[in-house]
Design a protein around this motif. Sequence first.
Motif, mmCIF file in Angstrom:
data_model
loop_
_atom_site.group_PDB
_atom_site.id
_atom_site.type_symbol
_atom_site.label_atom_id
_atom_site.label_comp_id
_atom_site.label_asym_id
_atom_site.label_seq_id
_atom_site.Cartn_x
_atom_site.Cartn_y
_atom_site.Cartn_z
ATOM 1 N N ARG A 145 0.859 65.288 -0.639
ATOM 2 C CA ARG A 145 0.919 65.583 0.802
ATOM 3 C C ARG A 145 1.179 64.326 1.619
ATOM 4 N NH1 ARG A 145 -2.869 64.815 4.698
ATOM 5 N NH2 ARG A 145 -2.708 66.102 6.599
ATOM 6 N N SER A 146 0.551 63.213 1.211
ATOM 7 C CA SER A 146 0.712 61.966 1.967
ATOM 8 C C SER A 146 1.811 61.074 1.393
ATOM 9 C CB SER A 146 -0.613 61.196 1.979
ATOM 10 O OG SER A 146 -1.060 60.933 0.656
ATOM 11 N N GLY A 147 2.473 61.531 0.321
ATOM 12 C CA GLY A 147 3.575 60.771 -0.252
ATOM 13 C C GLY A 147 3.161 59.547 -1.031
ATOM 14 N N GLN A 148 1.933 59.525 -1.557
ATOM 15 C CA GLN A 148 1.431 58.362 -2.289
ATOM 16 C C GLN A 148 1.598 58.602 -3.801
ATOM 17 O OE1 GLN A 148 -2.303 56.597 -0.666
ATOM 18 N NE2 GLN A 148 -2.333 58.415 0.644
ATOM 19 N N VAL A 149 2.649 58.028 -4.356
ATOM 20 C CA VAL A 149 2.967 58.239 -5.767
ATOM 21 C C VAL A 149 1.858 57.699 -6.663
ATOM 22 C CG1 VAL A 149 4.632 57.774 -7.595
ATOM 23 C CG2 VAL A 149 5.425 58.132 -5.250
ATOM 24 N N ALA A 150 1.303 56.541 -6.301
ATOM 25 C CA ALA A 150 0.255 55.937 -7.135
ATOM 26 C C ALA A 150 -0.959 56.847 -7.254
ATOM 27 C CB ALA A 150 -0.155 54.579 -6.569
ATOM 28 N N VAL A 151 -1.295 57.553 -6.167
ATOM 29 C CA VAL A 151 -2.433 58.470 -6.189
ATOM 30 C C VAL A 151 -2.143 59.639 -7.131
ATOM 31 C CG1 VAL A 151 -3.857 60.041 -4.810
ATOM 32 C CG2 VAL A 151 -3.185 57.823 -3.877
ATOM 33 N N ASP A 208 3.412 69.032 5.571
ATOM 34 C CA ASP A 208 4.831 69.021 5.907
ATOM 35 C C ASP A 208 5.588 69.430 4.656
ATOM 36 O OD1 ASP A 208 7.439 68.592 6.586
ATOM 37 O OD2 ASP A 208 7.245 66.436 6.964
ATOM 38 N N PRO A 209 6.146 70.632 4.618
ATOM 39 C CA PRO A 209 6.808 71.101 3.393
ATOM 40 C C PRO A 209 8.011 70.279 2.984
ATOM 41 C CG PRO A 209 7.255 72.586 5.211
ATOM 42 C CD PRO A 209 6.216 71.628 5.706
ATOM 43 N N LEU A 210 8.517 69.423 3.895
ATOM 44 C CA LEU A 210 9.667 68.588 3.559
ATOM 45 C C LEU A 210 9.265 67.219 3.043
ATOM 46 C CD1 LEU A 210 11.969 69.489 6.582
ATOM 47 C CD2 LEU A 210 12.155 70.280 4.237
ATOM 48 N N THR A 211 7.966 66.967 2.874
ATOM 49 C CA THR A 211 7.520 65.707 2.284
ATOM 50 C C THR A 211 8.164 65.544 0.910
ATOM 51 O OG1 THR A 211 5.403 65.837 3.435
ATOM 52 C CG2 THR A 211 5.518 64.389 1.506
ATOM 53 N N PRO A 212 8.844 64.411 0.646
ATOM 54 C CA PRO A 212 9.590 64.282 -0.611
ATOM 55 C C PRO A 212 8.759 64.553 -1.864
ATOM 56 C CG PRO A 212 10.194 62.522 0.886
ATOM 57 C CD PRO A 212 9.066 63.264 1.541
ATOM 58 N N GLU A 213 7.511 64.076 -1.906
ATOM 59 C CA GLU A 213 6.686 64.265 -3.107
ATOM 60 C C GLU A 213 6.391 65.742 -3.359
ATOM 61 O OE1 GLU A 213 5.525 62.276 -5.617
ATOM 62 O OE2 GLU A 213 7.030 60.963 -4.759
ATOM 63 N N LEU A 214 6.300 66.546 -2.299
ATOM 64 C CA LEU A 214 6.109 67.993 -2.465
ATOM 65 C C LEU A 214 7.434 68.685 -2.742
ATOM 66 C CD1 LEU A 214 3.489 68.970 0.281
ATOM 67 C CD2 LEU A 214 3.234 69.230 -2.188
ATOM 68 N N ARG A 215 8.431 68.333 -1.950
ATOM 69 C CA ARG A 215 9.730 68.996 -2.071
ATOM 70 C C ARG A 215 10.336 68.788 -3.461
ATOM 71 N NH1 ARG A 215 15.185 67.884 -1.359
ATOM 72 N NH2 ARG A 215 16.400 69.508 -0.302
#
Length: 349
Positions: A145-151, A208-215
């Motif tokens: 959701r927050s786009g944090q790949v490390a998490v 945000d459904p367009l967040t890259p990590e979710l999308r």
Amino acid sequence: MSARLVQIYLPEDQIERLETILPRHTRRFWRETLPGAQEKYTCIVQQRYTERLLTDLEDAFAAVPSFTAHVAQLEAVLPAVEESPATELPLTRDLAPPTWLERFFSRDRLSTDELYDDIEESLHIRPSFVLTVTLSAIIAGLGMRSGQVAVVIGAMIIAPLLGPTMGLALAATVGDWKLGRQAFATLALGCALAIVAGMVIGAIVTIDPLTPELRNRTLVQPADIALALACGAAGVLAFSRGASLALVGVMVAVALVPPLTAAGIYTGAGLPAAGANAMFLFTVNLVCVNVAGIATFLFQGLPPKNWRMTTGIMLGWVLLLGLLIAMMAGRILLGFGAWEGVFGYLGAG
């Protein structure tokens, strides 16, 4: 050179039979007399011979009530146990000599019994399993959701899906229905927990459904199939050589937990079509991991109990993968179920 310490306990009247078996698998063994007409043999066995030694022992002494065999890993052996064509022990039964490729890929593999022991504990559904799956899904969901790949990657370290996933591949390879059912039940529960955790996040947290990590978890590309196949093969290679289960688990969990959690998040947020796309990615990854896992186990010389059964299961997984690839091609070429079609209005907004 990897080696195992094998300790065998038998009654005195079975010793003559045992001493015809041991020289086929080891050149170092010692006898010790125990109270109660029992004998103990201690052997140093090269790792690649452990599998066939245990098979011969089980065939010969499984019906003997007091028979026991213990296997332990050795850190060092002096003098060293050499590994060369000159020191190679003869094959049992009328089997063709292994090719250099078979010898190369099987020389450091754990025996089937050791693989079973490593997997068996992780297939039990315990409170710790439920909690770690749920927590890993929550952490992964909030990280996406927050786009944090490390998490997201950190969440995979605690995700306990390695056991049931490897259990499915191992059960299919050796044709063990009991192991397969147990692995499937545990994996199904873990998947359900990850989806439910994602639905809770999607329902109570603004996303945000367009967040890259979710999308990205709703898109399936040829590279994703290659990645999942590589994860399955690498996971089995590392697992079958006794690598750290946490490191191996990351390889497998990263292909399964994020798309499951994303499916739950989108569904909980009222976007079921995107959730279905994420579930499609999960299905592709799961099938690829099993296809690659079974193929790698077989390539390493893991002995199936029934080749017809193993071939049938493998063919079923391959046909399912072919169907999924056809669906992916239809989506890419014809736009069926395309993500942009589902959320085009969001991008425009």
